[in-house]
Design a protein around this motif. Structure first.
Motif, PDB file in Angstrom:
ATOM      1  N   TRP A  25       6.098   8.041  -4.076  1.00 50.41           N
ATOM      2  CA  TRP A  25       6.872   7.330  -5.101  1.00 50.41           C
ATOM      3  C   TRP A  25       7.785   8.315  -5.786  1.00 50.41           C
ATOM      4  O   TRP A  25       7.430   9.477  -5.987  1.00 50.41           O
ATOM      5  CB  TRP A  25       5.949   6.663  -6.135  1.00 50.41           C
ATOM      6  CG  TRP A  25       6.725   6.060  -7.272  1.00 50.41           C
ATOM      7  CD1 TRP A  25       6.827   6.541  -8.545  1.00 50.41           C
ATOM      8  CD2 TRP A  25       7.537   4.884  -7.229  1.00 50.41           C
ATOM      9  NE1 TRP A  25       7.659   5.735  -9.298  1.00 50.41           N
ATOM     10  CE2 TRP A  25       8.102   4.709  -8.522  1.00 50.41           C
ATOM     11  CE3 TRP A  25       7.859   3.968  -6.235  1.00 50.41           C
ATOM     12  CZ2 TRP A  25       8.949   3.656  -8.820  1.00 50.41           C
ATOM     13  CZ3 TRP A  25       8.704   2.915  -6.547  1.00 50.41           C
ATOM     14  CH2 TRP A  25       9.231   2.766  -7.826  1.00 50.41           C
ATOM     15  N   ASN A  26       8.976   7.833  -6.169  1.00 49.60           N
ATOM     16  CA  ASN A  26       9.953   8.680  -6.831  1.00 49.60           C
ATOM     17  C   ASN A  26      10.377   7.997  -8.126  1.00 49.60           C
ATOM     18  O   ASN A  26      10.735   6.819  -8.119  1.00 49.60           O
ATOM     19  CB  ASN A  26      11.155   8.876  -5.897  1.00 49.60           C
ATOM     20  CG  ASN A  26      12.109   9.915  -6.394  1.00 49.60           C
ATOM     21  OD1 ASN A  26      12.477   9.932  -7.562  1.00 49.60           O
ATOM     22  ND2 ASN A  26      12.527  10.795  -5.499  1.00 49.60           N
ATOM     23  N   TYR A  27      10.351   8.733  -9.229  1.00 55.23           N
ATOM     24  CA  TYR A  27      10.741   8.173 -10.538  1.00 55.23           C
ATOM     25  C   TYR A  27      12.156   7.608 -10.510  1.00 55.23           C
ATOM     26  O   TYR A  27      12.520   6.772 -11.328  1.00 55.23           O
ATOM     27  CB  TYR A  27      10.654   9.244 -11.625  1.00 55.23           C
ATOM     28  CG  TYR A  27       9.262   9.722 -11.907  1.00 55.23           C
ATOM     29  CD1 TYR A  27       8.381   8.932 -12.631  1.00 55.23           C
ATOM     30  CD2 TYR A  27       8.823  10.957 -11.460  1.00 55.23           C
ATOM     31  CE1 TYR A  27       7.097   9.367 -12.896  1.00 55.23           C
ATOM     32  CE2 TYR A  27       7.543  11.401 -11.717  1.00 55.23           C
ATOM     33  CZ  TYR A  27       6.680  10.599 -12.440  1.00 55.23           C
ATOM     34  OH  TYR A  27       5.408  11.017 -12.691  1.00 55.23           O
ATOM     35  N   ASP A  28      12.950   8.077  -9.604  1.00 55.25           N
ATOM     36  CA  ASP A  28      14.347   7.679  -9.458  1.00 55.25           C
ATOM     37  C   ASP A  28      14.490   6.264  -8.862  1.00 55.25           C
ATOM     38  O   ASP A  28      15.520   5.639  -8.992  1.00 55.25           O
ATOM     39  CB  ASP A  28      15.014   8.724  -8.551  1.00 55.25           C
ATOM     40  CG  ASP A  28      16.386   8.352  -8.085  1.00 55.25           C
ATOM     41  OD1 ASP A  28      17.252   8.154  -8.952  1.00 55.25           O
ATOM     42  OD2 ASP A  28      16.592   8.261  -6.868  1.00 55.25           O
ATOM     43  N   TRP A  29      13.446   5.763  -8.230  1.00 51.44           N
ATOM     44  CA  TRP A  29      13.532   4.472  -7.535  1.00 51.44           C
ATOM     45  C   TRP A  29      13.426   3.301  -8.498  1.00 51.44           C
ATOM     46  O   TRP A  29      12.711   3.349  -9.489  1.00 51.44           O
ATOM     47  CB  TRP A  29      12.441   4.364  -6.491  1.00 51.44           C
ATOM     48  CG  TRP A  29      12.581   5.322  -5.355  1.00 51.44           C
ATOM     49  CD1 TRP A  29      13.628   6.158  -5.090  1.00 51.44           C
ATOM     50  CD2 TRP A  29      11.624   5.557  -4.329  1.00 51.44           C
ATOM     51  NE1 TRP A  29      13.387   6.890  -3.959  1.00 51.44           N
ATOM     52  CE2 TRP A  29      12.159   6.542  -3.466  1.00 51.44           C
ATOM     53  CE3 TRP A  29      10.376   5.036  -4.052  1.00 51.44           C
ATOM     54  CZ2 TRP A  29      11.480   7.003  -2.356  1.00 51.44           C
ATOM     55  CZ3 TRP A  29       9.692   5.489  -2.941  1.00 51.44           C
ATOM     56  CH2 TRP A  29      10.240   6.458  -2.095  1.00 51.44           C
ATOM     57  N   PHE A  30      14.157   2.237  -8.147  1.00 51.10           N
ATOM     58  CA  PHE A  30      14.183   1.020  -8.948  1.00 51.10           C
ATOM     59  C   PHE A  30      13.834  -0.146  -8.024  1.00 51.10           C
ATOM     60  O   PHE A  30      14.644  -0.572  -7.216  1.00 51.10           O
ATOM     61  CB  PHE A  30      15.605   0.830  -9.516  1.00 51.10           C
ATOM     62  CG  PHE A  30      15.638   0.237 -10.870  1.00 51.10           C
ATOM     63  CD1 PHE A  30      15.359  -1.108 -11.067  1.00 51.10           C
ATOM     64  CD2 PHE A  30      15.969   1.014 -11.965  1.00 51.10           C
ATOM     65  CE1 PHE A  30      15.405  -1.659 -12.326  1.00 51.10           C
ATOM     66  CE2 PHE A  30      16.025   0.475 -13.234  1.00 51.10           C
ATOM     67  CZ  PHE A  30      15.737  -0.866 -13.419  1.00 51.10           C
ATOM     68  N   PRO A  31      12.596  -0.688  -8.088  1.00 50.41           N
ATOM     69  CA  PRO A  31      12.203  -1.774  -7.182  1.00 50.41           C
ATOM     70  C   PRO A  31      12.969  -3.067  -7.483  1.00 50.41           C
ATOM     71  O   PRO A  31      13.248  -3.372  -8.642  1.00 50.41           O
ATOM     72  CB  PRO A  31      10.708  -1.950  -7.458  1.00 50.41           C
ATOM     73  CG  PRO A  31      10.513  -1.436  -8.844  1.00 50.41           C
ATOM     74  CD  PRO A  31      11.548  -0.361  -9.045  1.00 50.41           C
ATOM     75  N   PHE A  32      13.325  -3.805  -6.426  1.00 45.86           N
ATOM     76  CA  PHE A  32      14.017  -5.076  -6.649  1.00 45.86           C
ATOM     77  C   PHE A  32      13.562  -6.187  -5.719  1.00 45.86           C
ATOM     78  O   PHE A  32      13.848  -7.358  -5.966  1.00 45.86           O
ATOM     79  CB  PHE A  32      15.543  -4.900  -6.611  1.00 45.86           C
ATOM     80  CG  PHE A  32      16.090  -4.452  -5.280  1.00 45.86           C
ATOM     81  CD1 PHE A  32      16.621  -5.377  -4.392  1.00 45.86           C
ATOM     82  CD2 PHE A  32      16.102  -3.114  -4.926  1.00 45.86           C
ATOM     83  CE1 PHE A  32      17.139  -4.966  -3.172  1.00 45.86           C
ATOM     84  CE2 PHE A  32      16.620  -2.692  -3.717  1.00 45.86           C
ATOM     85  CZ  PHE A  32      17.138  -3.623  -2.831  1.00 45.86           C
ATOM     86  N   THR A  33      12.868  -5.876  -4.635  1.00 46.67           N
ATOM     87  CA  THR A  33      12.225  -6.915  -3.833  1.00 46.67           C
ATOM     88  C   THR A  33      10.778  -6.504  -3.598  1.00 46.67           C
ATOM     89  O   THR A  33      10.433  -5.321  -3.683  1.00 46.67           O
ATOM     90  CB  THR A  33      12.910  -7.158  -2.465  1.00 46.67           C
ATOM     91  OG1 THR A  33      12.744  -6.005  -1.639  1.00 46.67           O
ATOM     92  CG2 THR A  33      14.376  -7.513  -2.620  1.00 46.67           C
TER      93      THR A  33
END
Length: 152
Positions: free
Chosen positions: A96-104
């Motif tokens: 997991w990366n703090y930079d990621w933004f889940p959308f689906t």
């Protein structure tokens, strides 16, 4: 991007009327201001077009990846939870990366995420087996989504 999203909505209404009814109205500028976080520009456009699908509708939004479109509020909750799990050591740093933004989401704890730094799309697999880059950009993800509806 907006013309493609408008064309996509026509395809969804034509080929997946059940999903079309379950899609939530898009967010307004004022709605976005209520969330005290920076939301990536591509996702702002997506959620302004459609703020996810009803959480009681379990049909797939993305026909190729079998995932549901998350409302912004759910996305922010999931992101915060995953960030906290990584901080506590419950998620390995390479998964997991703090930079990621889940959308689906697939309904089982796995998510498609936009990297805020690179605009690439990464798949988060809670078991780590399939975590990694899936699309080189948000536009390539959107084209894949569109192509999937055209093929139905």
């Amino acid at each position: 991007m907006k013309p493609m999203l408008n064309d996509l909505m026509k395809l969804i209404k034509d080929k997946r009327p059940d999903l079309a009814e379950a899609l939530l109205p898009g967010l307004s500028i004022k709605d976005f201001e209520g969330f005290n976080t920076d939301i990536p520009a591509d996702l702002r456009v997506l959620w302004a077009w459609c703020n996810g699908q009803s959480q009681s509708f379990y049909g797939n939004f993305h026909s190729k990846t079998n995932e549901m479109l998350m409302p912004l509020e759910v996305s922010l909750e999931v992101r915060e939870e995953l960030n906290e799990l990584q901080e506590s050591g419950d998620i390995p740093p390479d998964n997991w990366n703090y930079d990621w933004f889940p959308f689906t989401e697939n309904g089982g704890g796995n998510y498609m995420c936009l990297s805020q730094k690179t605009s690439e799309i990464f798949y988060y697999d809670k078991y780590g087996a399939s975590t990694g880059q899936k699309f080189g950009s948000f536009d390539s993800w959107l084209k894949d989504l569109y192509d999937g509806y055209e093929a139905l």
